[in-house]
Motif scaffolding. Structure first.
Motif, PDB file in Angstrom:
ATOM      1  N   LEU A 171       9.253  42.106  54.635  1.00 52.63           N
ATOM      2  CA  LEU A 171       8.428  42.989  53.801  1.00 52.63           C
ATOM      3  C   LEU A 171       8.109  44.295  54.519  1.00 52.63           C
ATOM      4  CD1 LEU A 171       6.154  40.240  52.301  1.00 52.63           C
ATOM      5  CD2 LEU A 171       7.921  41.514  51.138  1.00 52.63           C
ATOM      6  N   GLY A 172       7.845  44.195  55.838  1.00 48.71           N
ATOM      7  CA  GLY A 172       7.565  45.402  56.607  1.00 48.71           C
ATOM      8  C   GLY A 172       8.757  46.340  56.636  1.00 48.71           C
ATOM      9  N   LEU A 173       9.948  45.736  56.770  1.00 47.12           N
ATOM     10  CA  LEU A 173      11.180  46.540  56.794  1.00 47.12           C
ATOM     11  C   LEU A 173      11.383  47.254  55.466  1.00 47.12           C
ATOM     12  CD1 LEU A 173      13.293  46.822  59.040  1.00 47.12           C
ATOM     13  CD2 LEU A 173      14.726  45.288  57.733  1.00 47.12           C
ATOM     14  N   MET A 174      11.056  46.560  54.362  1.00 46.17           N
ATOM     15  CA  MET A 174      11.178  47.192  53.045  1.00 46.17           C
ATOM     16  C   MET A 174      10.277  48.408  52.947  1.00 46.17           C
ATOM     17  SD  MET A 174      11.340  44.131  50.289  1.00 46.17           S
ATOM     18  CE  MET A 174      11.695  45.133  48.864  1.00 46.17           C
ATOM     19  N   LEU A 175       9.041  48.248  53.472  1.00 50.36           N
ATOM     20  CA  LEU A 175       8.105  49.373  53.426  1.00 50.36           C
ATOM     21  C   LEU A 175       8.614  50.529  54.277  1.00 50.36           C
ATOM     22  CD1 LEU A 175       4.644  47.630  53.526  1.00 50.36           C
ATOM     23  CD2 LEU A 175       5.545  49.101  51.754  1.00 50.36           C
ATOM     24  N   GLN A 176       9.193  50.177  55.436  1.00 49.46           N
ATOM     25  CA  GLN A 176       9.720  51.240  56.295  1.00 49.46           C
ATOM     26  C   GLN A 176      10.849  51.976  55.600  1.00 49.46           C
ATOM     27  OE1 GLN A 176      12.394  50.333  59.244  1.00 49.46           O
ATOM     28  NE2 GLN A 176      11.816  51.980  60.633  1.00 49.46           N
TER      29      GLN A 176
END
Lengths: 490, 330
Positions: A437-442
């Protein structure tokens, strides 16, 4: 202030709250009529009540059957034999895994530049897990040891998981580990019902019932549980309820908004956001669960050991915990995550391990405090005075009493682990090969999603993180009420 | 004197911890293979003997233990080495960023402390009311979102869309100062810095205040069930007297201990915020240095950040020793 003054004050308050009471009355009237129409007239109430009663009856019957069956010696004997058989099956799977998959990987790497220490660790943990079968042999001859078999089986499952984590990503291909986990899980259930004395089983069942009553009385706990179950099912069903694969690229529809082809739109590369979201939800939950539970387990082990042994062991362990504790957590995680030998191939399991390294002192300190106060209680003293061994005191008195606190901490720790994984992924120090999920936000930030109006790239992952952590927080609060009776509303 | 002994003990512990942290960060980066002078490789404008001479100059060809002692000696003299990427001493690079971090952290810390304690006691005393329910919900929902996401939203809304929509006030997207601020008068410069500080500080402060008041609320709720509160009520004290004389003071003690612990979390938050808002602080410096593999700078930035955390912890512990005499004798 006299008595009359106080009563006057109360009257004033009452007079103030009168108009509000009218509104409240109005609202309750509306609610009652609505309930009458939709709840009672439709027959929903009757049906649900009937279901409840039926469910209770069935549960009661199962309980009676359970009490009846487990008093028959031959039945229990058959169960015990089944347990041992399942145990042997799990062990043989582990040995197969070691011989056919893990060892070759290690021996192949021996001559080359990079010796795969991970593979060696994988072999070692597999063998350790297989070695727990030795305890079964002990238990055949020594009767007192038998009630401890479920615990040993749980230890085994953690050893298998540790081997799996350390062997990743190579061990993802091995089918044997999956079978071993399955057999081991069955073993735990069977071992519990066949080797633990019936009285103890009934006692823990009633304890469980009481706790679950407190849990389900809390509205937040219920909501949290429902959200979590929905999220976990979505993540587990993941690939089967989406039309695409996570790395499919639909180059004809780049940066498309939500439509009937792509439920949540696409990004710069034409990835379907909904598919990627479910994929990353699974990874994020996995990191949270693994990191959170391992962290608290390590903390509990160290905390209980240091509280029970005391003396210089306690001093050294706690000084060490203090040193880790006062270092700023996020920068420390950066440091560990960026180590060059990790950066090339950092896998999410590594992030979980880093989380454990940074955050174990928190749980260790809390558990140590609890264990210290338990150690001073009379029941521990009397157990010791009547000649109980150290192991008995730890496993039968200390750990069961620490367990509820441990459970709460596991929940909060999982929540924190999910957030920290998102932080690391956002800052570019996460696992670049798996979606999270963090990677998606990045990625959304790199595509200027907010400024360009691509809201479907940024809100779904953020809301997914929020729902996950929120559900963990709610469940944690409900658990808190079980642990700490002071918090319960009377 | 119990107090001085206590302070001395804490001081020694802090120094030992700092020493361990410094040693850890040194060995993490020196056990690894690799050579900082590889930065010169492939650069045709540099003489072939420059890497060798650089290695000799910075002691990179010495054995590890010797390098460690050289590092310690330099550290005691306030020298953190040389950043090969920036081409400047590490101390100088950090010196440019540290004031901004201190400004952000310090102001956030003070506001968090004051507002958090006040809000927490208000909410705990009205436990079960609508204020309390709203607070619990806000706390959980706000903390459920990652901090950087809130920062992103703030930038997009107050920085970008306010500007697009021609609002009378909007906030800068990045940085801590206007690049042309050296032309401003002093008051304009202060205003400029505050204008740039507003958004990162707000994001940091909201989460901080909520966290602190959550902690304060828990403590005060626990204190409220104690017997001496019941006694005070039976004596006929007014609710305000009970709150301030009996409840508040006793609930404040654990909060003060946790001040020190919260510094670490605050620094973590500020690293995130600095990277989201591109605020030129030490946290952003650490992150960029990590991504560029600029080891000396990473070392230096981590040493400074760990030092800040330890300093905060030390101050909180000494403060606690002054307030609570029981700690001194333990």
């Amino acid at each position: 202030m006299t008595y009359t003054d106080i009563t006057k004050k109360h009257e004033k308050k009452k007079r103030f709250s009168k108009p509000r009471e009218k509104v409240n009355l109005f609202i309750t009237k509306i609610r009652a009529t609505l309930l009458l129409i939709f709840w009672e007239k439709t027959g929903l109430k009757k049906a649900i009540n009937w279901l409840k009663i039926w469910f209770k009856k069935v549960l009661d019957k199962i309980y009676q059957l359970y009490l009846y069956l487990f008093k028959i010696n031959s039945f229990v004997f058959v169960l015990r034999i089944l347990t041992v058989l399942f145990w042997l099956a799990a062990v043989s799977m582990l040995l197969l895994d070691t011989i056919t998959v893990a060892l070759p990987i290690y021996t192949d790497s021996l001559g080359t530049d990079e010796v795969l220490i991970k593979a060696l660790l994988w072999v070692i943990f597999d063998l350790l897990a297989a070695a727990t079968v030795l305890y079964v042999i002990v238990a055949i001859f020594v009767e007192e040891e038998r009630s401890r078999l479920p615990t040993i089986a749980i230890v085994q499952i953690f050893l298998i998981l540790a081997g799996l984590l350390l062997g990743l990503p190579n061990s993802e291909d091995s089918v044997y580990v999956g079978f071993a986990l399955l057999f081991n899980f069955i073993t735990i259930v069977f071992a519990y019902f066949s080797f633990v004395a019936l009285d103890d089983q009934v006692k823990s069942l009633t304890q469980f019932r009481k706790s679950s009553k407190v849990f389900f009385r809390n509205r937040m706990g219920k909501i949290g549980l429902v959200i979590l179950v929905v999220l976990v099912t979505l993540a587990a069903l993941g690939p089967s309820i989406t039309r695409y694969e996570a790395d499919d690229m639909d180059l004809a529809n780049i940066h498309e908004g939500p439509s009937d082809i792509h439920i949540l739109g696409t990004d710069k590369f034409g990835h379907d956001t909904w598919t990627v979201l479910l994929d990353s939800l699974g990874i994020s939950l996995l990191v949270g669960v693994v990191a959170g539970s391992l962290c608290v387990l390590l903390g509990t082990t160290i905390g209980v050991t240091s509280a029970y042994i005391g003396g210089w062991v306690d001093t050294i362990l706690m000084r060490f915990a203090d040193i880790v504790l006062v270092m700023p957590p996020l920068p420390l995680m950066f440091l560990l995550a960026s180590l060059p030998f990790l950066l090339g191939t950092i896998h999410w399991s590594m992030i979980a391990i880093i989380y454990v390294i940074v955050f174990w002192p928190v749980s260790a300190k809390l558990i140590r405090g609890q264990a210290l106060s338990l150690k001073q209680r009379t029941f521990i003293h009397s157990a010791k005075a009547s000649g109980a061994s150290n192991r008995y005191v730890i496993f039968s008195h200390l750990l069961p009493n620490v367990f509820p606190l441990m459970l709460t901490m596991i929940i909060t720790s999982m929540r924190q682990a999910i957030l920290y994984e998102a932080f690391l992924a956002y800052l570019g120090l996460g696992d670049p090969l798996n979606n999270s999920l963090g990677l998606m936000l990045q990625a959304a930030q790199n595509q200027f999603a907010l400024a360009s109006g691509y809201w479907w790239l940024i809100f779904p992952p953020a809301i997914a993180i929020a729902l996950t952590t929120l559900s963990f927080a709610f469940i944690g609060m409900a658990f808190d009420e079980i642990v700490n009776p002071r918090l319960r509303k009377r | 004197m119990g107090l001085w002994k206590y302070i001395l003990k804490r001081l020694i512990f802090a120094l030992v911890t700092y020493f361990v942290a410094v040693t850890l960060v040194f060995f993490i980066y020196h056990v690894m293979q690799g050579d900082p002078t590889y930065i010169y490789s492939g650069n045709v404008h540099i003489d072939e003997d420059i890497p060798d001479s650089t290695r000799e100059r910075w002691g990179l060809d010495e054995p590890l233990w010797k390098q460690y002692f050289i590092f310690l000696r330099n550290l005691l003299q306030g020298d953190l080495g040389y950043s090969f990427f920036k081409g400047k001493p590490v101390m100088e690079v950090i010196g440019e960023t540290l004031p901004w971090t201190l400004l952000l952290l310090g102001s956030a810390f003070i506001i968090n402390g004051i507002l958090g304690i006040l809000l927490g006691s208000l909410v705990a005393w009205r436990r079960g009311s609508k204020v309390d329910a709203t607070f619990v919900l806000t706390y959980n929902v706000y903390n459920a979102f990652p901090l950087f996401f809130v920062g992103m939203l703030f930038i997009a809304l107050f920085g970008y869309y306010f500007y697009i929509w021609d609002f009378p006030i909007y906030f800068p997207l990045l940085g801590a100062q206007n690049p042309l601020s050296y032309r401003f008068t002093f008051i304009q410069q202060v205003g400029d810095v505050l204008w740039h500080l507003a958004m990162p500080l707000t994001v940091l402060v909201i989460s901080g205040v909520l966290g602190w008041s959550w902690f304060m609320r828990g403590n005060l709720i626990n204190v409220k069930t104690e017997d001496y509160i019941q006694t005070a009520r039976a004596k006929g004290l007014s609710e305000n007297q009970i709150l301030f004389k009996h409840g508040f003071r006793n609930a404040l003690l654990p909060v003060i201990t946790s001040i020190g612990m919260s510094v670490g979390g605050l620094i973590g938050g500020s690293v995130l915020i600095e990277s989201v808002f591109n605020y030129p602080g030490t946290g952003l410096l650490l992150l960029n240095a990590l991504l560029e593999n600029d080891y000396n700078l990473v070392q230096g930035a981590f040493i400074i950040i760990a030092g800040l955390t330890l300093l905060g912890l030390l101050i909180a512990e000494i403060l606690y020793g002054f307030i609570d005499p029981r700690v001194r004798n333990a």
